[in-house]
Design an enzyme around this catalytic site. Structure first.
Site, PDB file in Angstrom:
ATOM      1  N   ASP A  67      37.400  53.246  71.758  1.00  0.00           N
ATOM      2  CA  ASP A  67      39.141  52.575  71.376  1.00  0.00           C
ATOM      3  C   ASP A  67      39.872  53.272  71.031  1.00  0.00           C
ATOM      4  O   ASP A  67      39.277  54.783  71.449  1.00  0.00           O
ATOM      5  CB  ASP A  67      38.680  51.996  70.191  1.00  0.00           C
ATOM      6  CG  ASP A  67      38.096  52.950  69.341  1.00  0.00           C
ATOM      7  OD1 ASP A  67      37.839  54.199  69.394  1.00  0.00           O
ATOM      8  OD2 ASP A  67      37.448  52.319  67.853  1.00  0.00           O
ATOM      9  N   ASN A 136      34.252  49.285  55.939  1.00  0.00           N
ATOM     10  CA  ASN A 136      34.713  47.840  55.274  1.00  0.00           C
ATOM     11  C   ASN A 136      33.372  47.480  56.480  1.00  0.00           C
ATOM     12  O   ASN A 136      33.638  46.355  57.159  1.00  0.00           O
ATOM     13  CB  ASN A 136      34.890  47.391  56.228  1.00  0.00           C
ATOM     14  CG  ASN A 136      36.093  47.587  57.157  1.00  0.00           C
ATOM     15  OD1 ASN A 136      35.637  48.228  58.048  1.00  0.00           O
ATOM     16  ND2 ASN A 136      37.482  47.139  57.837  1.00  0.00           N
ATOM     17  N   HIS A 138      33.116  48.451  59.579  1.00  0.00           N
ATOM     18  CA  HIS A 138      33.482  47.603  61.567  1.00  0.00           C
ATOM     19  C   HIS A 138      33.142  48.721  61.723  1.00  0.00           C
ATOM     20  O   HIS A 138      32.865  49.455  61.912  1.00  0.00           O
ATOM     21  CB  HIS A 138      35.165  47.696  61.440  1.00  0.00           C
ATOM     22  CG  HIS A 138      36.029  49.220  61.247  1.00  0.00           C
ATOM     23  ND1 HIS A 138      37.196  49.253  61.256  1.00  0.00           N
ATOM     24  CD2 HIS A 138      34.973  50.265  61.169  1.00  0.00           C
ATOM     25  CE1 HIS A 138      37.240  51.052  61.196  1.00  0.00           C
ATOM     26  NE2 HIS A 138      36.022  51.407  61.120  1.00  0.00           N
ATOM     27  N   GLU A 143      37.183  44.527  63.330  1.00  0.00           N
ATOM     28  CA  GLU A 143      36.590  44.274  62.153  1.00  0.00           C
ATOM     29  C   GLU A 143      36.505  42.965  61.488  1.00  0.00           C
ATOM     30  O   GLU A 143      36.109  41.961  62.096  1.00  0.00           O
ATOM     31  CB  GLU A 143      38.423  43.942  62.110  1.00  0.00           C
ATOM     32  CG  GLU A 143      39.363  45.897  62.206  1.00  0.00           C
ATOM     33  CD  GLU A 143      38.930  46.713  61.597  1.00  0.00           C
ATOM     34  OE1 GLU A 143      37.879  46.967  60.887  1.00  0.00           O
ATOM     35  OE2 GLU A 143      40.141  47.323  61.037  1.00  0.00           O
TER      36      GLU A 143
HETATM   37  P1  PGA Z   1      34.907  58.104  59.579  1.00  0.00           P
HETATM   38  O1  PGA Z   1      34.980  56.513  60.637  1.00  0.00           O
HETATM   39  O2  PGA Z   1      33.705  58.060  61.009  1.00  0.00           O
HETATM   40  O3  PGA Z   1      35.677  58.861  59.741  1.00  0.00           O
HETATM   41  O4  PGA Z   1      34.252  57.378  58.381  1.00  0.00           O
HETATM   42  C1  PGA Z   1      34.180  55.558  60.865  1.00  0.00           C
HETATM   43  C2  PGA Z   1      35.015  54.680  61.693  1.00  0.00           C
HETATM   44  O5  PGA Z   1      35.983  54.129  60.967  1.00  0.00           O
HETATM   45  O6  PGA Z   1      34.041  53.647  62.640  1.00  0.00           O
END
Ligand code: PGA
Length: 241
Positions: A67, A136, A138, A143
């Site tokens: 992404d 969350n 995702h 999302e």
């Molecule tokens: P993080 O993010 O590795 O900074 O915890 C993970 C994500 O949001 O996919």
């Protein structure tokens, strides 16, 4: 799902790098799906070290990032292109033409998304997809919500994600509201998936992902349907399993 619990973040990073190295050493022209965020930083560091020591060669490897924020200038220090260059691409011998990431600005979003999926397909699909997970649930910027999307698309970030990612920006208002992300189909079509999570803050979502019902409210729970997923956790992220 094959769940491996490692003692701490350092061990998790070493194991993640070993799995990726095995993939690349078995297939020199592997197609890797890459992730950003804090979680894979240790893995990228280990891989850069292995490259320095001559233990891995990326000259034929092709990469596709999950992404990119939409609307940030390409060289913005919080763009994912910048992150990749800074933390991984510049440290190994990947060829420039083999590094792919969705555009941060384009005059035709729909076409850019379609072309991204077609490019992945034209290389025969992703061999190994690396994933982090949002608190969350995702994966990429797929999302939680009523619906999930199969293909690469422009996604609206949830409030929860904007808050989680605001730690990298001067304030919440500066966090982009949209991103172009691979869809669930692009991720699920990968031959192998490596999901990484560490820390207490991920324990509850890891429990839901692995043991909970499959639901669009926890996009990562879809991974229960994939035939070849390895989950690497530190003891804290595994504490609610
Ligand atoms: P993080 O993010 O590795 O900074 O915890 C993970 C994500 O949001 O996919």
């Amino acid at each position: 799902m094959n769940v491996l619990v490692l003692q701490d973040y350092a061990e998790l990073s070493k194991k993640g790098a070993m799995i990726i190295a095995e993939q690349v050493n078995n297939k020199k022209d592997s197609i890797l799906g890459l992730a950003t965020g804090s979680t894979p930083l240790g893995v990228y560091k280990e891989l850069a070290q292995m490259y320095e020591q001559g233990k891995i060669d990326f000259s034929k490897v092709i990469t596709f990032n999950l992404d990119e924020y939409y609307g940030l200038p390409e060289n913005h220090p919080q763009s994912y292109r910048y992150y990749m260059e800074e933390n991984f691409w510049s440290k190994v011998n990947l060829q420039d033409e083999n590094k792919h990431i969705p555009p941060s600005i384009t005059d035709n979003i729909e076409l850019a998304c379609k072309e991204y999926d077609e490019l992945i397909e034209s290389h025969g699909g992703i061999d190994l997809q690396i994933l982090g997970i949002g608190p969350n649930g995702h994966i990429g910027f797929n999302e939680p919500g009523k619906e999930l999307y199969a293909k690469t698309h422009l996604a609206k970030l949830t409030q929860n994600t904007i808050e989680a990612n605001s730690r990298f920006f001067p304030d919440k208002e500066s966090v982009p509201k949209n991103a172009i992300t691979m869809g669930m189909g692009s991720i699920m079509k990968s031959k192998k998936i490596l999901l990484l999570a560490n820390g207490n803050g991920k324990a509850e979502i890891i429990r839901k992902t692995i043991k909970g019902q499959i639901t669009t409210n926890v996009p990562a729970s879809m991974l229960q349907l994939h035939p070849n997923v390895t989950v690497l956790l530190d003891e804290k992220a595994a504490s609610k399993l």
